[in-house]
Motif scaffolding. Structure first.
Motif, PDB file in Angstrom:
ATOM      1  N   THR A 251       0.953  -1.309  -0.049  1.00 54.34           N
ATOM      2  CA  THR A 251      -0.323   0.296   0.057  1.00 54.34           C
ATOM      3  C   THR A 251       0.987   1.442   0.328  1.00 54.34           C
ATOM      4  O   THR A 251       0.148   2.407  -0.046  1.00 54.34           O
ATOM      5  CB  THR A 251      -1.120  -0.011   1.066  1.00 54.34           C
ATOM      6  N   PHE A 252       1.933   1.262   0.794  1.00 55.32           N
ATOM      7  CA  PHE A 252       3.161   2.548  -0.208  1.00 55.32           C
ATOM      8  C   PHE A 252       4.376   1.590  -0.514  1.00 55.32           C
ATOM      9  O   PHE A 252       4.925   0.909  -0.171  1.00 55.32           O
ATOM     10  CB  PHE A 252       3.440   2.687   1.331  1.00 55.32           C
ATOM     11  N   LEU A 253       5.081   3.055  -1.197  1.00 57.19           N
ATOM     12  CA  LEU A 253       6.218   2.567  -1.634  1.00 57.19           C
ATOM     13  C   LEU A 253       7.065   3.948  -1.785  1.00 57.19           C
ATOM     14  O   LEU A 253       5.965   4.911  -2.979  1.00 57.19           O
ATOM     15  CB  LEU A 253       6.032   2.473  -3.417  1.00 57.19           C
ATOM     16  N   VAL A 254       8.298   4.469  -1.358  1.00 60.92           N
ATOM     17  CA  VAL A 254       8.179   5.049  -1.710  1.00 60.92           C
ATOM     18  C   VAL A 254       9.821   4.851  -2.303  1.00 60.92           C
ATOM     19  O   VAL A 254      10.394   4.165  -2.319  1.00 60.92           O
ATOM     20  CB  VAL A 254       8.935   6.042  -0.743  1.00 60.92           C
ATOM     21  N   GLY A 255      10.550   5.921  -2.958  1.00 58.59           N
ATOM     22  CA  GLY A 255      11.448   6.077  -3.622  1.00 58.59           C
ATOM     23  C   GLY A 255      12.352   7.547  -3.824  1.00 58.59           C
ATOM     24  O   GLY A 255      12.141   7.848  -4.282  1.00 58.59           O
ATOM     25  N   THR A 256      13.040   6.923  -4.979  1.00 58.59           N
ATOM     26  CA  THR A 256      14.083   8.203  -5.789  1.00 58.59           C
ATOM     27  C   THR A 256      13.494   8.003  -6.717  1.00 58.59           C
ATOM     28  O   THR A 256      12.772   7.861  -7.539  1.00 58.59           O
ATOM     29  CB  THR A 256      15.243   8.664  -5.766  1.00 58.59           C
ATOM     30  N   PRO A 257      13.458   9.675  -7.895  1.00 57.58           N
ATOM     31  CA  PRO A 257      13.226   9.424  -9.454  1.00 57.58           C
ATOM     32  C   PRO A 257      14.061   8.258  -9.768  1.00 57.58           C
ATOM     33  O   PRO A 257      12.750   7.763 -10.838  1.00 57.58           O
ATOM     34  CB  PRO A 257      13.648  10.895  -9.422  1.00 57.58           C
ATOM     35  N   ALA A 258      14.753   8.396  -9.402  1.00 53.95           N
ATOM     36  CA  ALA A 258      15.897   7.113 -10.644  1.00 53.95           C
ATOM     37  C   ALA A 258      15.206   5.924 -10.634  1.00 53.95           C
ATOM     38  O   ALA A 258      15.062   5.649 -11.380  1.00 53.95           O
ATOM     39  CB  ALA A 258      17.366   7.570 -10.280  1.00 53.95           C
ATOM     40  N   PHE A 259      14.581   6.064  -8.808  1.00 51.78           N
ATOM     41  CA  PHE A 259      13.996   4.657  -9.227  1.00 51.78           C
ATOM     42  C   PHE A 259      12.419   4.613  -9.709  1.00 51.78           C
ATOM     43  O   PHE A 259      12.522   3.179 -10.313  1.00 51.78           O
ATOM     44  CB  PHE A 259      13.812   4.280  -7.579  1.00 51.78           C
ATOM     45  N   PHE A 260      11.914   6.033  -9.557  1.00 52.20           N
ATOM     46  CA  PHE A 260      10.270   5.785  -9.969  1.00 52.20           C
ATOM     47  C   PHE A 260      10.604   5.640 -11.522  1.00 52.20           C
ATOM     48  O   PHE A 260       9.986   4.987 -11.782  1.00 52.20           O
ATOM     49  CB  PHE A 260       9.239   6.414  -9.792  1.00 52.20           C
ATOM     50  N   LEU A 275      -1.537   0.613  -4.185  1.00 56.64           N
ATOM     51  CA  LEU A 275      -0.679   1.557  -3.561  1.00 56.64           C
ATOM     52  C   LEU A 275      -1.761   2.442  -2.906  1.00 56.64           C
ATOM     53  O   LEU A 275      -2.387   2.619  -3.600  1.00 56.64           O
ATOM     54  CB  LEU A 275      -0.325   1.883  -4.438  1.00 56.64           C
ATOM     55  N   ARG A 276      -1.937   2.970  -2.098  1.00 56.42           N
ATOM     56  CA  ARG A 276      -2.535   4.320  -1.757  1.00 56.42           C
ATOM     57  C   ARG A 276      -1.905   5.753  -1.072  1.00 56.42           C
ATOM     58  O   ARG A 276      -1.896   6.675  -2.095  1.00 56.42           O
ATOM     59  CB  ARG A 276      -2.621   3.830   0.125  1.00 56.42           C
ATOM     60  N   ILE A 277      -0.465   5.320  -1.408  1.00 56.28           N
ATOM     61  CA  ILE A 277       0.339   6.367  -1.209  1.00 56.28           C
ATOM     62  C   ILE A 277       1.805   5.445  -2.141  1.00 56.28           C
ATOM     63  O   ILE A 277       2.586   5.287  -1.965  1.00 56.28           O
ATOM     64  CB  ILE A 277       1.182   7.017   0.013  1.00 56.28           C
ATOM     65  N   ALA A 278       2.102   6.750  -3.253  1.00 59.23           N
ATOM     66  CA  ALA A 278       3.892   6.951  -3.759  1.00 59.23           C
ATOM     67  C   ALA A 278       4.484   7.680  -3.687  1.00 59.23           C
ATOM     68  O   ALA A 278       4.020   9.397  -4.530  1.00 59.23           O
ATOM     69  CB  ALA A 278       3.474   5.769  -5.251  1.00 59.23           C
ATOM     70  N   LEU A 289       7.352  12.451 -14.914  1.00 57.45           N
ATOM     71  CA  LEU A 289       7.353  11.162 -14.688  1.00 57.45           C
ATOM     72  C   LEU A 289       6.069  11.177 -13.547  1.00 57.45           C
ATOM     73  O   LEU A 289       5.201  10.629 -13.628  1.00 57.45           O
ATOM     74  CB  LEU A 289       8.552  11.540 -13.494  1.00 57.45           C
ATOM     75  N   ARG A 290       5.921  12.541 -12.597  1.00 52.54           N
ATOM     76  CA  ARG A 290       4.101  12.214 -12.533  1.00 52.54           C
ATOM     77  C   ARG A 290       3.344  12.155 -13.411  1.00 52.54           C
ATOM     78  O   ARG A 290       2.373  11.621 -13.112  1.00 52.54           O
ATOM     79  CB  ARG A 290       4.828  14.526 -11.720  1.00 52.54           C
ATOM     80  N   GLU A 291       3.120  12.895 -14.262  1.00 53.99           N
ATOM     81  CA  GLU A 291       2.922  12.606 -15.742  1.00 53.99           C
ATOM     82  C   GLU A 291       2.219  11.470 -16.163  1.00 53.99           C
ATOM     83  O   GLU A 291       1.504  11.068 -16.620  1.00 53.99           O
ATOM     84  CB  GLU A 291       2.779  13.627 -17.016  1.00 53.99           C
ATOM     85  N   GLY A 292       3.444  10.656 -16.499  1.00 54.03           N
ATOM     86  CA  GLY A 292       3.963   9.457 -16.603  1.00 54.03           C
ATOM     87  C   GLY A 292       3.059   8.603 -15.626  1.00 54.03           C
ATOM     88  O   GLY A 292       2.281   7.320 -16.195  1.00 54.03           O
ATOM     89  N   PHE A 293       2.787   8.611 -14.453  1.00 55.67           N
ATOM     90  CA  PHE A 293       2.527   7.915 -13.414  1.00 55.67           C
ATOM     91  C   PHE A 293       0.916   7.598 -13.422  1.00 55.67           C
ATOM     92  O   PHE A 293       0.164   6.649 -13.158  1.00 55.67           O
ATOM     93  CB  PHE A 293       3.035   7.805 -11.932  1.00 55.67           C
ATOM     94  N   LYS A 294       0.797   9.313 -13.861  1.00 54.69           N
ATOM     95  CA  LYS A 294      -0.729   9.186 -13.482  1.00 54.69           C
ATOM     96  C   LYS A 294      -1.579   9.328 -15.144  1.00 54.69           C
ATOM     97  O   LYS A 294      -2.460   8.304 -14.702  1.00 54.69           O
ATOM     98  CB  LYS A 294      -1.427  11.022 -13.796  1.00 54.69           C
ATOM     99  N   ASN A 295      -0.588   9.077 -15.875  1.00 54.41           N
ATOM    100  CA  ASN A 295      -1.275   8.109 -17.198  1.00 54.41           C
ATOM    101  C   ASN A 295      -1.491   7.275 -17.261  1.00 54.41           C
ATOM    102  O   ASN A 295      -2.404   6.345 -18.349  1.00 54.41           O
ATOM    103  CB  ASN A 295      -0.583   8.848 -18.676  1.00 54.41           C
TER     104      ASN A 295
END
Length: 509
Positions: A251-260, A275-278, A289-295
Motif C-alpha cells: 500500500t506504500f512505496l517510496v523512492g527516489t525519482p531514479a527508482f520511480f 498502492l495508497r501512497i507513492a 515522471l509525475r505525468e507518466g504515473f498518472k497516465n
C-alpha cells in the motif's frame, strides 16, 4: 519510549502477524519470531565492546533484526554504505567514529567483491553459533509480558543516539549524523496523521537502511505501527519490485525519482493498483515522471523534501494538500524559515533564501565535529544548505542547494533551474545534470551532461526563450548514464570531477 521498546510492544501485540516478508532470502518472520531473534542477537551483542557497532547489511530481515538488536543491547548502530566503495566506507566509518566491530554478510561481500576488513563479524557465523539452549531461553523471555521484556533490554533515554548515519558525500567528505530516538519518533508522529498510516498497511521496502529515507520510512515507521514489511534488497530490479507490489498488495512505496523512472518503464497496467501512497524524495521529481504515473496507472506521485539531519522529512505533498512542483507544506511540529542568504533577514512569500528548519526532528549534531555542528545549527535552527521559498499558501518550493548556485557576471544562477528548463527539450527517457566547471578566464562554465545525443544549437535556442544568456549551457557532454549514489541520488561530485577531466583531456588533445 525508545524505538526498540515500540518494537517489543508491537511484537507482543501482533505476535502471529507477518512482520517481514524478505524476498531476497525468501524468509518470512512473524512479529513473535522477530522478537525471539532480536533477543538472541542482543544477548550476543552485549558481549561486544560498548559504544558503536557498525552494520553493513542489505535491506533484509537480517538488517532489520540486527539494527533492532544492537539497540536492545545498549549499543549504537553505525550504518555503513555498501553500494559503492564498501571497503573504503567501512574503514572511514571505523576511523571517524572510533570503533572496530562491523556486522556484515559473507554472501553480500562476495557479491559486491568487498574484501574482509579487520573487525568484521559475519551474520551467517553468528546465526550458525546459536545453540538450542539460547533459542529456548529467548523464547521463554519473549513469552513474558511486554513490560518485563522491556526491563530485560537496554532502557536509556529518548535523547540517546539511535543511529549514526553518514551524509551522502555527493559534495564533500561524509559527516557522521547523530539521530536520537526522539528525532526519529517525532518524525514518525508528524507524518502519521497526514498520511493516515495504520497497522493494516504493507510497506514495499527497497531503500537501503544506510540512507535516512530508507531507515525511517522503510524500517521504523512500519515497526512503529505494526505493519508488514515487504523487503527486497535491490531497488534497481525494477520488474521484481513491481511484481512484489502487485502480488502482495503493497500500500506504500517510496523512492527516489531514479527508482520511480525504472518502475514506470517496467510496470504493467494494474501493478500498482493496491498502492495508497507513492512518494518520491531525495531529488527533484520531474514533471514527466509525475505525468507518466498518472497516465499509465492513474496514480498521483507525491513529492517530499528532507535531510539526513532532519530524520528526514521536512515537508511533503499529501492527498489533502498537493501542489505539483513544490515539495509540499512543512509537516506538523516542524518550523521552516526562509532567510536571505546575504542579510540573514526572513524572506517574504515567494522570495528565495536559505531553508532553515527547527523541530524535534533536527539531529543532536555531527559526531565528534563541534565546528560543523556549530556552523549548521544556530539558535536551534538547522541550516539545510538548500535554497527555496514559501508561497502565499504555505507550500515550500525547493530551488536547489546553495552550492548548486553559481555566480556569473554578478548574478546568482541556479543550476537546478537550468536542468528544469533543459529537461523540457530532451528526448523521452533522457536525463540530464548541469554542473559548474571553473574557468581561469571566465570564472565558471556551465556544462550540461545528457544521456542521449541532441541538436545542441536547437536546444540552446529553445532554452534561450526561458533563460538569460549567462545561464545557457555552452558545452554538452553525452554519457550513457549519470553517476548515482547508493540511495539513487545524483552524484554531483563525481559528475563535476568526470566532466572536468573530460574537458581537460580535450584541451590537451
Amino acid at each position: 519510549m525508545l524505538l526498540h521498546q515500540h518494537f517489543i510492544d508491537n511484537a507482543k501485540r501482533f505476535g502471529k502477524k507477518l512482520a517481514i516478508n524478505d524476498f531476497t532470502t525468501n524468509r518470512e518472520l512473524t512479529y513473535h519470531r522477530s522478537l525471539i531473534a532480536c533477543l538472541i542477537l542482543s544477548r550476543f551483542f552485549k558481549k561486544l565492546d560498548q559504544g558503536f557497532i557498525g552494520i553493513m547489511l542489505p535491506t533484509s530481515a537480517g538488517c532489520i533484526l540486527a539494527k533492532t538488536a544492537v539497540l536492545m543491547s545498549g549499543r549504537t548502530p553505525v550504518m555503513i554504505n555498501y553500494s559503492t566503495g564498501a571497503e573504503q566506507n567501512a574503514l572511514y566509518a571505523q576511523k571517524k567514529c572510533d570503533f572496530r566491530t562491523i556486522i556484515t554478510s559473507k554472501a553480500m561481500l562476495e557479491k559486491i567483491e568487498c574484501p574482509h576488513v579487520d573487525g568484521m563479524l559475519y551474520i551467517e557465523d553468528i546465526m550458525a553459533a546459536i545453540t538450542p539452549r539460547r533459542k529456548i531461553m529467548a523464547a521463554l523471555t519473549a513469552a513474558l509480558p511486554a513490560s518485563l521484556v522491556k526491563k530485560l533490554v537496554h532502557q536509556g533515554h529518548e535523547d540517546d543516539s539511535a543511529v549514526i548515519l553518514f551524509t551522502s558525500g555527493s559534495e564533500k567528505d561524509p559527516k557522521a549524523v547523530q539521530l536520537t530516538h526522539r528525532n526519529i519518533l517525532s518524525n514518525i508522529a508528524s507524518v502519521t496523521p497526514i498520511f493516515g498510516f495504520r497497522s493494516e498497511d504493507k510497506f514495499m521496502c527497497t531503500l537501503p537502511f544506510f540512507h535516512v529515507f530508507g531507515l525511517t520510512t522503510n524500517l521504523w515507521l512500519p515497526i512503529y505501527h505494526g505493519m508488514t514489511m515487504l523487503t527486497y534488497a535491490n531497488p534497481l530490479d525494477f520488474k521484481k519490485v513491481c511484481t512484489i507490489v502487485r502480488e502482495h498488495g503493497a500500500t506504500f512505496l517510496v523512492g527516489t525519482p531514479a527508482f520511480f523512472w525504472g518502475y514506470l518503464r517496467k510496470s504493467e497496467e494494474g501493478d500498482f493498483a493496491s498502492l495508497r501512497i507513492a512518494l518520491t524524495g531525495a531529488d527533484k521529481c520531474p514533471d514527466a515522471l509525475r505525468e507518466g504515473f498518472k497516465n499509465k496507472h492513474d496514480i498521483t506521485l507525491y513529492e517530499g523534501y528532507g535531510a539526513t539531519e532532519c530524520s528526514p522529512v521536512i515537508s511533503t505533498n499529501t492527498p489533502e494538500f498537493n501542489r505539483p512542483g513544490s515539495v509540499g507544506k512543512p509537516i506538523p511540529g516542524v518550523q521552516v524559515r526562509i532567510e536571505n542568504y546575504a542579510t540573514g533577514e526572513e524572506c517574504g512569500p515567494g522570495e528565495d533564501g536559505r531553508i532553515l528548519v527547527k523541530g524535534d526532528n533536527v539531529m543532536k549534531g555531527y559526531f565528534n565535529d563541534f565546528e560543523q555542528t556549530s556552523l549548521h545549527i544556530r539558535r536551534g535552527w538547522y541550516d539545510t544548505g538548500d535554497m527555496g521559498n514559501i508561497d502565499e499558501d504555505g507550500y515550500l518550493w525547493h530551488v536547489g542547494r546553495l552550492k548548486r548556485f553559481v555566480k556569473i557576471g554578478g548574478e546568482m544562477v541556479s543550476l537546478v533551474k537550468i536542468e528544469d528548463i533543459l529537461e523540457k527539450f530532451l528526448p523521452e527517457d533522457s536525463h540530464c545534470c548541469v554542473v559548474e566547471i571553473p574557468d581561469a578566464i571566465k570564472g565558471a562554465r556551465i556544462v550540461a551532461v545528457v544521456t542521449t545525443p541532441l541538436d545542441e544549437k536547437a536546444v540552446q535556442r529553445q532554452m534561450a526563450e526561458h533563460l538569460p544568456p549567462i545561464a545557457l549551457p555552452k558545452i554538452f557532454l553525452v554519457w550513457e548514464n549519470l553517476p548515482k549514489m547508493g540511495s539513487g541520488k545524483i552524484d554531483f561530485r563525481s559528475i563535476s570531477e568526470m566532466a572536468r577531466e573530460q574537458l581537460t583531456r580535450k584541451v590537451i588533445a
